[in-house]
Design a protein around this motif. Structure first.
Motif, mmCIF file in Angstrom:
data_model
loop_
_atom_site.group_PDB
_atom_site.id
_atom_site.type_symbol
_atom_site.label_atom_id
_atom_site.label_comp_id
_atom_site.label_asym_id
_atom_site.label_seq_id
_atom_site.Cartn_x
_atom_site.Cartn_y
_atom_site.Cartn_z
ATOM 1 N N UNK A 25 21.896 -7.455 -8.286
ATOM 2 C CA UNK A 25 22.921 -8.252 -7.639
ATOM 3 C C UNK A 25 23.648 -9.144 -8.596
ATOM 4 N N UNK A 26 23.418 -8.894 -9.863
ATOM 5 C CA UNK A 26 23.883 -9.939 -10.966
ATOM 6 C C UNK A 26 25.202 -9.828 -11.458
ATOM 7 N N UNK A 27 25.947 -8.636 -10.768
ATOM 8 C CA UNK A 27 27.429 -8.535 -11.078
ATOM 9 C C UNK A 27 27.968 -7.589 -9.988
ATOM 10 N N UNK A 28 29.236 -7.829 -9.513
ATOM 11 C CA UNK A 28 30.155 -7.287 -8.440
ATOM 12 C C UNK A 28 29.958 -5.542 -8.687
ATOM 13 N N UNK A 29 29.485 -5.092 -7.612
ATOM 14 C CA UNK A 29 29.776 -3.554 -7.266
ATOM 15 C C UNK A 29 30.620 -3.203 -6.281
ATOM 16 N N UNK A 30 31.466 -2.273 -6.455
ATOM 17 C CA UNK A 30 32.193 -1.868 -5.219
ATOM 18 C C UNK A 30 31.217 -1.279 -4.095
ATOM 19 N N UNK A 31 31.880 -1.385 -2.788
ATOM 20 C CA UNK A 31 31.306 -0.895 -1.661
ATOM 21 C C UNK A 31 30.936 0.662 -1.925
ATOM 22 N N UNK A 32 31.776 1.240 -2.363
ATOM 23 C CA UNK A 32 31.574 2.759 -2.414
ATOM 24 C C UNK A 32 30.336 3.196 -3.321
ATOM 25 N N UNK A 33 30.452 2.449 -4.676
ATOM 26 C CA UNK A 33 29.068 2.793 -5.510
ATOM 27 C C UNK A 33 27.955 2.517 -4.879
ATOM 28 N N UNK A 34 28.053 1.186 -4.515
ATOM 29 C CA UNK A 34 26.731 0.510 -3.816
ATOM 30 C C UNK A 34 26.353 1.533 -2.772
ATOM 31 N N UNK A 35 27.148 1.777 -2.070
ATOM 32 C CA UNK A 35 26.616 2.877 -0.901
ATOM 33 C C UNK A 35 26.076 4.069 -1.603
ATOM 34 N N UNK A 36 26.607 4.779 -2.629
ATOM 35 C CA UNK A 36 26.053 6.025 -3.263
ATOM 36 C C UNK A 36 24.640 5.661 -3.723
ATOM 37 N N UNK A 37 24.565 4.612 -4.314
ATOM 38 C CA UNK A 37 23.230 4.253 -4.943
ATOM 39 C C UNK A 37 22.162 3.932 -4.020
ATOM 40 N N UNK A 38 22.713 3.354 -2.849
ATOM 41 C CA UNK A 38 21.677 3.032 -1.952
ATOM 42 C C UNK A 38 21.217 4.269 -1.448
ATOM 43 N N UNK A 39 22.041 5.254 -1.113
ATOM 44 C CA UNK A 39 21.699 6.520 -0.708
ATOM 45 C C UNK A 39 20.905 7.100 -1.601
ATOM 46 N N UNK A 40 20.848 7.144 -2.519
ATOM 47 C CA UNK A 40 20.361 7.810 -3.606
ATOM 48 C C UNK A 40 19.042 7.303 -3.494
ATOM 49 N N UNK A 41 18.640 6.060 -3.610
ATOM 50 C CA UNK A 41 17.391 5.192 -3.606
ATOM 51 C C UNK A 41 16.700 5.858 -2.297
ATOM 52 N N UNK A 42 17.316 5.666 -1.232
ATOM 53 C CA UNK A 42 16.625 6.206 0.136
ATOM 54 C C UNK A 42 16.135 7.571 -0.271
ATOM 55 N N UNK A 43 17.208 8.434 -0.707
ATOM 56 C CA UNK A 43 16.722 9.654 -0.700
ATOM 57 C C UNK A 43 15.459 9.990 -1.524
ATOM 58 N N UNK A 44 15.377 9.447 -2.523
ATOM 59 C CA UNK A 44 14.380 9.376 -3.468
ATOM 60 C C UNK A 44 13.503 8.734 -3.101
ATOM 61 N N UNK A 45 13.370 7.717 -2.329
ATOM 62 C CA UNK A 45 12.194 6.884 -1.792
ATOM 63 C C UNK A 45 11.999 5.845 -3.161
ATOM 64 N N UNK A 46 12.868 5.589 -3.739
ATOM 65 C CA UNK A 46 12.874 4.760 -5.173
ATOM 66 C C UNK A 46 12.126 3.335 -4.660
ATOM 67 N N UNK A 47 11.242 3.136 -5.774
ATOM 68 C CA UNK A 47 11.010 1.941 -5.818
ATOM 69 C C UNK A 47 10.699 1.395 -7.198
ATOM 70 N N UNK A 48 11.309 0.124 -7.619
ATOM 71 C CA UNK A 48 11.535 -0.267 -9.101
ATOM 72 C C UNK A 48 10.098 -0.401 -9.371
ATOM 73 N N UNK A 49 9.706 -0.074 -10.783
ATOM 74 C CA UNK A 49 8.384 -0.494 -11.291
ATOM 75 C C UNK A 49 8.440 -1.628 -11.585
#
Lengths: 369, 369
Positions: B24-48
């Motif tokens: 969250x350290x720089x503004x992201x458009x809602x559209x991209x944010x959603x895409x990214x969040x969706x991808x994370x969910x899909x891949x069950x991503x957790x940051x290392x």
DNA sequence: ATGAAAGCGCTAACAG
DNA sequence: CTGTTAGCGCTTTCAT
């Protein structure tokens, strides 16, 4: 803060050489090793844990996972924690304390996926515990303190309840007691399949049978009030009891209080053995309690040591039981009354004892079930 | 295990974008944010955690440092730990438990240099504690539970001993007690400058003076036996005492036992207030102890919260005192005898009380010093 | 026995 | 608002 690069330059070797003297994963000549070590000392070098963790995929951190509900930890659980912390520290590992209840499986999955933990020790295990599966699926090496129902391909350390109960009963029988009442955890806890409650119940039945005695049992809520109620119920049902064996650390002081209230002296009239109790708690009572002292910190230590052995490659399954140690203090003595079933009983009943209420126990199931 | 790279590819964005939606350290458009969040969910991503820690130089791990000696933790210390663990966990931080005694300054320096800890909470602080300096030199943000002698530019949370003692004394005085004896820790502990012992002693003198009463004090070893001895000494010196205020959690049960032994009833003959005691322990006694309940887990929580505030930038110094809460249970009641100094005292002394020994106290310094 | 170099997975300039 | 890229400090092939 000096980096490995700095050390390499000062020692006039490559970074990889420095790394290898640190990890010892390949032969280094004595000369270079000395140079490197000297440089490290000079720069007061300490490897960066995060960098090392990232590159090696091993954090050198193990988790100690436990539910942390309202009432806080008992002395026994606290001993698990300190034992585990000491063992981890001694082995150069770090121990992170994570509050993960039986319901927090999602949190746990998240935690496991962060790859921060090389492995985990799970405390307060239920017979059927979703956390175990979650950890296994995440590929996190695991050692339990306690046991689930199915322990195949699981590593654990646990108290040897069988042996512990057997020793406690033998101690009392040796003192001439025959009417021995076992005060367990609450009926609800037993229903829920809480291992220690279930296993000690079975062990008590077996141990008493071994002496040809009837297994008298009563549940108690985990509180002083629960202890009082349980003792009242026990006396109502078994007026000629001469000893109580208490599994419920929270109820023990209520039981002692109720005995005093009724004018029953410990150990003259009634002997009391407290099971799975820490020495500190046993010493709080007057007289100090004869107790089966739980090997708390030893269990914590052994769990961590077994886990580290896993991590270091020796992937053997580790299943181990440790009995509690009988520590005789002032709360047990020779049975004061004649064996149950005889009728000259009243001769031996102290005055105050005649005042016992004979009300039915409330809120507690029938014994032996 | 999915990496940030995988997420970026699936969401058809760059890795930095993924990183930025995470931090969250720089503004992201809602559209991209959603895409990214969706991808994370899909891949069950957790940051290392390690990679993140290395790159950001922030591990999101805080240390809870405490000496772990033989006798294990008391209920109050355990509450610090659980409170701290809960607070850290709630804030998305990890809590590593490190056994670091006052003597292990070298270990501590090593630990600090590994850059594994973003900050630390230090428990069981001594008036003069080398660990504080070591941590400060290593640049590790620090919050104490307890206080050193010099608290300038230090953050801490601690019990408000002054207020706590004042309330306890007021409670007893309100019940008509005037001959009140304060049972502290051992003389050696006080000499060593153990904060709670020193501060409560001074607070007691002040509080009693505020009521125009004489401050009667006696030290006690940290054990049941120590409690018995202390009570015996107190009775020898002050036969007409009607209340004891006990700071020593380890001695309290010895004191109660000794009262019982001498036929003195609580609270009819002597009122007892236990200070800095957990409710669980207070409930163990019969009758349950009126106590000044330590804000154990609150202190642990607040220490961590203050530390995290430091880490998040708001680098304000945090110094806070919390009083123990008076919880009235069964061990206090109206004073049974007339105020000290009158001579009609004997009328009110119960029979058993006449048997008091008048021996000199042994192994305990003079009161009030 | 030693060195060079390619990552580990992420953050945070630096560039648009 | 988004992409490219250079590290963070270490481990570990691949060379020699």
């Amino acid at each position: 803060m000096a980096t490995m690069h700095d050390v390499a330059r000062l020692a006039r070797v490559s970074v990889s050489t420095v790394s290898y003297v640190l990890t010892g994963t390949r032969p280094i000549s004595q000369a270079t090793r000395d140079k490197v070590l000297a440089a490290m000392a000079e720069l007061d070098y300490q490897p960066n844990a995060m960098a090392r963790g990232l590159a090696s995929r091993r954090s050198r951190i193990v988790g100690l996972l436990m539910p942390m509900d309202e009432r806080g930890l008992g002395a026994t659980e606290t001993a698990f924690v300190t034992g585990a912390a000491a063992a981890a520290s001694a082995a150069g590992y770090h121990l992170v304390l994570s509050p993960v209840g039986v319901g927090d499986v999602d949190d746990l999955r998240r935690l496991a996926s962060q790859r921060m933990l090389d492995g985990a020790v799970l405390m307060e295990v239920q017979v059927s515990d979703a956390r175990v599966g979650a950890l296994q699926e995440a590929g996190v090496p695991l050692v339990l303190i306690g046991r689930t129902g199915d322990t195949s391909d699981l590593s654990y350390v646990d108290i040897d309840f069988d042996q512990t109960v057997r020793e406690a009963v033998a101690h009392l029988v040796g003192l001439g007691h025959r009417r021995i009442v076992y005060v367990n955890h609450s009926a609800a806890t037993i229903e829920a399949g809480y291992g220690p409650a279930v296993r000690t119940r079975e062990a008590f039945v077996a141990a008493m049978a071994g002496h040809g005695l009837e297994p008298l049992m009563i549940p108690a809520e985990d509180s002083a009030a629960g202890g009082r109620a349980a003792l009242a119920a026990a006396l109502a049902r078994t007026p000629d009891l001469t000893a109580v064996l208490v599994m419920n650390e929270s109820a023990i002081f209520g039981i002692l209080g109720e005995l005093t209230t009724r004018g029953l002296r410990v150990p003259d009239d009634v002997s009391v053995v407290s099971m799975v109790t820490s020495p500190q708690v046993a010493e709080l009572a007057t007289p100090a309690l004869t107790a089966m002292t739980s090997p708390g910190s030893a269990l914590g230590r052994m769990a961590v040591e077994a886990l580290l052995r896993h991590l270091e490659g020796a992937g053997e399954q580790h299943q181990q039981l440790l009995p509690c140690a009988l520590e005789i203090r002032g709360s047990t003595g020779p049975a004061s009354t004649a064996p149950a079933g005889t009728d000259d009983l009243t001769d031996h009943i102290p005055a105050a004892r005649t005042g016992r209420h004979r009300i039915d126990p409330t809120g507690s199931g029938p014994p032996g079930t």
